[in-house]
Design a protein around this motif. Structure first.
Motif, PDB file in Angstrom:
ATOM      1  N   ARG A 194     -23.293 -54.598 -25.631  1.00 34.56           N
ATOM      2  CA  ARG A 194     -23.670 -55.507 -24.553  1.00 34.56           C
ATOM      3  C   ARG A 194     -24.352 -54.775 -23.410  1.00 34.56           C
ATOM      4  NH1 ARG A 194     -18.257 -58.036 -23.457  1.00 34.56           N
ATOM      5  NH2 ARG A 194     -17.990 -57.404 -25.611  1.00 34.56           N
ATOM      6  N   GLY A 195     -24.973 -55.543 -22.538  1.00 36.29           N
ATOM      7  CA  GLY A 195     -25.501 -55.065 -21.274  1.00 36.29           C
ATOM      8  C   GLY A 195     -25.293 -56.131 -20.222  1.00 36.29           C
ATOM      9  N   ALA A 196     -25.510 -55.781 -18.962  1.00 34.87           N
ATOM     10  CA  ALA A 196     -25.336 -56.703 -17.834  1.00 34.87           C
ATOM     11  C   ALA A 196     -23.920 -57.254 -17.753  1.00 34.87           C
ATOM     12  CB  ALA A 196     -26.352 -57.852 -17.895  1.00 34.87           C
ATOM     13  N   HIS A 197     -22.957 -56.490 -18.247  1.00 27.73           N
ATOM     14  CA  HIS A 197     -21.556 -56.858 -18.132  1.00 27.73           C
ATOM     15  C   HIS A 197     -21.001 -56.316 -16.808  1.00 27.73           C
ATOM     16  CE1 HIS A 197     -22.104 -53.028 -20.148  1.00 27.73           C
ATOM     17  NE2 HIS A 197     -20.917 -52.644 -19.707  1.00 27.73           N
TER      18      HIS A 197
ATOM     19  N   GLY B 205     -24.547 -67.917 -15.567  1.00 23.10           N
ATOM     20  CA  GLY B 205     -23.792 -68.552 -16.633  1.00 23.10           C
ATOM     21  C   GLY B 205     -24.648 -68.957 -17.824  1.00 23.10           C
ATOM     22  N   LEU B 206     -24.025 -69.673 -18.761  1.00 28.01           N
ATOM     23  CA  LEU B 206     -24.689 -70.074 -20.003  1.00 28.01           C
ATOM     24  C   LEU B 206     -25.898 -70.964 -19.741  1.00 28.01           C
ATOM     25  CD1 LEU B 206     -21.652 -70.808 -22.357  1.00 28.01           C
ATOM     26  CD2 LEU B 206     -23.251 -68.896 -22.478  1.00 28.01           C
ATOM     27  N   GLY B 207     -25.807 -71.813 -18.739  1.00 28.33           N
ATOM     28  CA  GLY B 207     -26.922 -72.711 -18.434  1.00 28.33           C
ATOM     29  C   GLY B 207     -27.972 -72.082 -17.551  1.00 28.33           C
ATOM     30  N   TYR B 208     -27.925 -70.756 -17.408  1.00 24.50           N
ATOM     31  CA  TYR B 208     -28.838 -69.989 -16.567  1.00 24.50           C
ATOM     32  C   TYR B 208     -28.621 -70.265 -15.084  1.00 24.50           C
ATOM     33  CZ  TYR B 208     -32.751 -66.765 -16.532  1.00 24.50           C
ATOM     34  OH  TYR B 208     -33.530 -65.653 -16.397  1.00 24.50           O
TER      35      TYR B 208
ATOM     36  N   PRO C 150     -15.780 -68.658 -17.478  1.00 30.75           N
ATOM     37  CA  PRO C 150     -16.837 -68.958 -18.447  1.00 30.75           C
ATOM     38  C   PRO C 150     -17.721 -67.732 -18.673  1.00 30.75           C
ATOM     39  CG  PRO C 150     -16.725 -70.640 -16.722  1.00 30.75           C
ATOM     40  CD  PRO C 150     -15.870 -69.496 -16.275  1.00 30.75           C
ATOM     41  N   PRO C 151     -18.421 -67.646 -19.819  1.00 33.20           N
ATOM     42  CA  PRO C 151     -19.328 -66.519 -20.086  1.00 33.20           C
ATOM     43  C   PRO C 151     -20.371 -66.376 -18.984  1.00 33.20           C
ATOM     44  CG  PRO C 151     -18.966 -67.806 -22.077  1.00 33.20           C
ATOM     45  CD  PRO C 151     -18.348 -68.581 -20.948  1.00 33.20           C
ATOM     46  N   ARG C 152     -20.777 -65.116 -18.749  1.00 32.69           N
ATOM     47  CA  ARG C 152     -21.743 -64.831 -17.685  1.00 32.69           C
ATOM     48  C   ARG C 152     -22.253 -63.405 -17.808  1.00 32.69           C
ATOM     49  NH1 ARG C 152     -18.447 -66.297 -12.786  1.00 32.69           N
ATOM     50  NH2 ARG C 152     -17.470 -67.652 -14.323  1.00 32.69           N
ATOM     51  N   SER C 153     -23.293 -63.105 -17.028  1.00 35.42           N
ATOM     52  CA  SER C 153     -23.840 -61.743 -16.931  1.00 35.42           C
ATOM     53  C   SER C 153     -24.252 -61.495 -15.492  1.00 35.42           C
ATOM     54  CB  SER C 153     -25.052 -61.591 -17.853  1.00 35.42           C
ATOM     55  OG  SER C 153     -26.098 -62.481 -17.457  1.00 35.42           O
TER      56      SER C 153
ATOM     57  N   ASP D   7     -27.288 -60.709 -29.690  1.00 37.17           N
ATOM     58  CA  ASP D   7     -28.116 -61.880 -29.986  1.00 37.17           C
ATOM     59  C   ASP D   7     -28.653 -62.553 -28.729  1.00 37.17           C
ATOM     60  OD1 ASP D   7     -25.722 -62.767 -29.030  1.00 37.17           O
ATOM     61  OD2 ASP D   7     -25.202 -64.009 -30.757  1.00 37.17           O
ATOM     62  N   GLY D   8     -28.457 -61.930 -27.582  1.00 42.29           N
ATOM     63  CA  GLY D   8     -28.953 -62.483 -26.327  1.00 42.29           C
ATOM     64  C   GLY D   8     -28.078 -63.554 -25.719  1.00 42.29           C
ATOM     65  N   VAL D   9     -26.916 -63.796 -26.299  1.00 41.60           N
ATOM     66  CA  VAL D   9     -26.003 -64.824 -25.795  1.00 41.60           C
ATOM     67  C   VAL D   9     -25.046 -64.198 -24.791  1.00 41.60           C
ATOM     68  CG1 VAL D   9     -24.170 -66.450 -26.403  1.00 41.60           C
ATOM     69  CG2 VAL D   9     -26.167 -66.206 -27.891  1.00 41.60           C
ATOM     70  N   ARG D  10     -24.774 -64.916 -23.731  1.00 38.11           N
ATOM     71  CA  ARG D  10     -23.838 -64.422 -22.725  1.00 38.11           C
ATOM     72  C   ARG D  10     -22.404 -64.496 -23.240  1.00 38.11           C
ATOM     73  NH1 ARG D  10     -28.187 -66.113 -20.035  1.00 38.11           N
ATOM     74  NH2 ARG D  10     -28.899 -64.726 -18.368  1.00 38.11           N
ATOM     75  N   LEU D  11     -21.636 -63.464 -22.906  1.00 35.78           N
ATOM     76  CA  LEU D  11     -20.275 -63.304 -23.409  1.00 35.78           C
ATOM     77  C   LEU D  11     -19.256 -63.630 -22.325  1.00 35.78           C
ATOM     78  CD1 LEU D  11     -20.886 -59.853 -25.146  1.00 35.78           C
ATOM     79  CD2 LEU D  11     -20.945 -62.108 -26.237  1.00 35.78           C
ATOM     80  N   GLY D  12     -18.031 -63.928 -22.759  1.00 42.12           N
ATOM     81  CA  GLY D  12     -16.957 -64.192 -21.817  1.00 42.12           C
ATOM     82  C   GLY D  12     -15.681 -63.468 -22.184  1.00 42.12           C
ATOM     83  N   ASP D  13     -15.792 -62.422 -23.025  1.00 36.55           N
ATOM     84  CA  ASP D  13     -14.601 -61.704 -23.478  1.00 36.55           C
ATOM     85  C   ASP D  13     -14.192 -60.623 -22.486  1.00 36.55           C
ATOM     86  OD1 ASP D  13     -16.921 -60.327 -24.021  1.00 36.55           O
ATOM     87  OD2 ASP D  13     -16.242 -59.502 -25.925  1.00 36.55           O
TER      88      ASP D  13
END
Length: 464
Positions: free
Chosen positions: A242-245, A317-320, A295-298, A264-270
């Motif tokens: 990952r990046g931007a964590h 967030g996921l919705g930008y 919620p997932p974010r970067s 895959d370019g998807v934002r994570l929330g782990d």
């Protein structure tokens, strides 16, 4: 708060009056206690109770206002490292302030001052403009690593600046190593003891990393300052690349990371925690799964606010959408959980400006978190300073006083995002470097991004 103070004062007044009646003279049993015992009792009390205790009689007022007691209170509230650093640097500069007054001013902090820092030797090599790098304070040095720069290139250089006793002076930047770790940006790098722990990031080819590195500065009369990086053995289990964590260090040689952008370019929330061995030779990663959770974010931040708790703020967030929510993770053994902090921003002046991504969040003197810069959903960069009062979380689960916008004076930095910041041991100074800044002199032609090499100190304004 005024009501609580009044109740505490009445309780102590009643306590004192009762003993006066029972003893039949002007000296109560508690008055006969030796000063050291009274100090020990006072240090077990909250601040409001100590102030109320001081109002019961002249003798107790003198005791509860003593410099020795309030230095001990500051050690209790802020930690010994912070207080010792204040005594050795700020106080030694002739700016001594009574500890009770210092505590009050830190509690009521409303302003900061910015000071541009310039290498006194103009012919020295300097770090090039960059963003999404890391900046840490360790072994009395600023350590700068990696980041993205002009032309879309990502850097693998490590720079160190030794700080003198005068906080206004950076002796010089020194390039100490290159090539390890490999070039990357939007990684995380935290301080644990005298060590740096670095995880993840994105390289020149857009590949996300999940390697873990450990670095340590060595001071030598012969070779000067050197920094050694080595890959940390973490076994077969590691967080997904990952990046931007976001990341921060915790007590007992632990690092915590959250979210970011995966392969895959998807934002994570782990959420993952790294436990490092006592000799710093190997580590173990394990995932923490709780409900509820952010919620997932970067592009957000994690800030350790005490031994077991970390503060998460903002990001994309996921919705930008750019976020302004606040979460606290409590890593108490056997009871790990996320708690969302409910904040009413409608009554907070300028509260609609809080959502941001690519900001910095630094724990400062008094156990507060200083938020600086970042950008909103329209990519407008910010140069404002906000204070989040961590102590208010304990007092009020739903509060309008958690956020405070600070005034700033002195040097006026450009609005910026994806910069890096860190505090010194006292928590009174926050050093900031680089980022994508407004009106920079070094635009990257290929992307239109603007990188900066500005370095400045943010000082908490305290009147001597």
């Amino acid at each position: 708060m005024a009501l609580n103070h009044s109740l505490e004062r009445k309780k102590f007044a009643f306590f004192h009056h009762s003993f006066m009646e029972e003893s039949g003279n002007n000296e109560t049993p508690i008055c006969n206690l030796i000063q050291d015992h009274l100090f020990s009792i006072l240090l077990l009390l909250p601040i409001n109770s100590i102030l109320s205790f001081a109002l019961t009689c002249k003798k107790f007022n003198s005791l509860a206002s003593s410099d020795t007691l309030w230095e001990s209170i500051c050690r209790r509230e802020w930690g010994p490292t912070c207080v010792d650093a204040l005594k050795s640097s700020y106080f030694n500069g002739g700016n001594y302030m009574p500890w009770m007054k210092l505590y009050h001013q830190v509690t009521q902090l409303g302003s900061v001052s910015c000071l541009k820092l310039i290498d006194p030797l103009s012919h020295n090599m300097l770090p090039c403009p960059r963003a999404s790098h890391s900046l840490n304070f360790v072994s009395n040095c600023l350590v700068l690593f990696g980041g993205g720069c002009e032309g879309g290139r990502h850097l693998d250089d490590t720079w160190v600046a030794l700080l003198g006793y005068d906080f206004k002076t950076i002796l010089k930047w020194q390039k100490v190593t290159s090539g390890l770790p490999s070039g990357r940006f939007v990684h995380t790098c935290v301080v644990t003891g005298d060590f740096l722990i670095l995880f993840g990031g994105i390289n020149d080819h857009g590949i996300r990393q999940n390697d873990t590195w450990i670095g340590r500065i060595v001071h030598s009369e012969t070779f000067g300052i050197t920094l050694f990086w080595r890959l940390l053995d973490v076994g077969s289990v590691a967080p997904p690349p990952r990046g931007a964590h976001a990341g921060c260090s915790m007590e007992n040689r632990r690092m915590l990371i959250h979210g970011g952008i995966g392969p895959d370019g998807v934002r994570l929330g782990d959420l993952w925690i790294l436990e490092i061995s006592e000799n710093f030779c190997h580590g173990t990663w394990y995932e923490i799964v709780t409900h509820p959770a952010p919620p997932p974010r970067s592009g957000h931040t994690l800030t350790c606010i005490d031994g077991t708790r970390t503060l998460l703020f903002g990001g994309r967030g996921l919705g930008y959408d750019v976020l302004d929510d606040v979460w606290v993770f409590d890593a108490t053994e056997g009871h790990s959980q996320w708690v969302r902090v409910q904040v009413d921003l409608s009554s907070t002046p300028w509260g609609n400006n809080l959502p941001r991504v690519g900001h910095s969040a630094t724990l400062i003197l008094g156990g507060k978190v200083l938020i600086y810069g970042g950008e909103n959903s329209q990519r407008q960069r910010k140069n404002d300073f906000w204070l989040f009062d961590v102590n208010s979380i304990k007092k009020h689960p739903f509060s309008t006083r958690m956020w405070r916008r600070l005034k700033s004076c002195g040097y006026k930095p450009k609005g910026r995002s994806f910069h890096a910041a860190c505090s010194d041991h006292s928590g009174r100074l926050v050093y900031t470097f680089g980022g994508m800044a407004d009106e920079s002199l070094q635009p990257a032609e290929s992307s239109g991004l603007q990188f900066d090499a500005d370095v400045f100190a943010v000082e908490l304004l305290l009147d001597p």
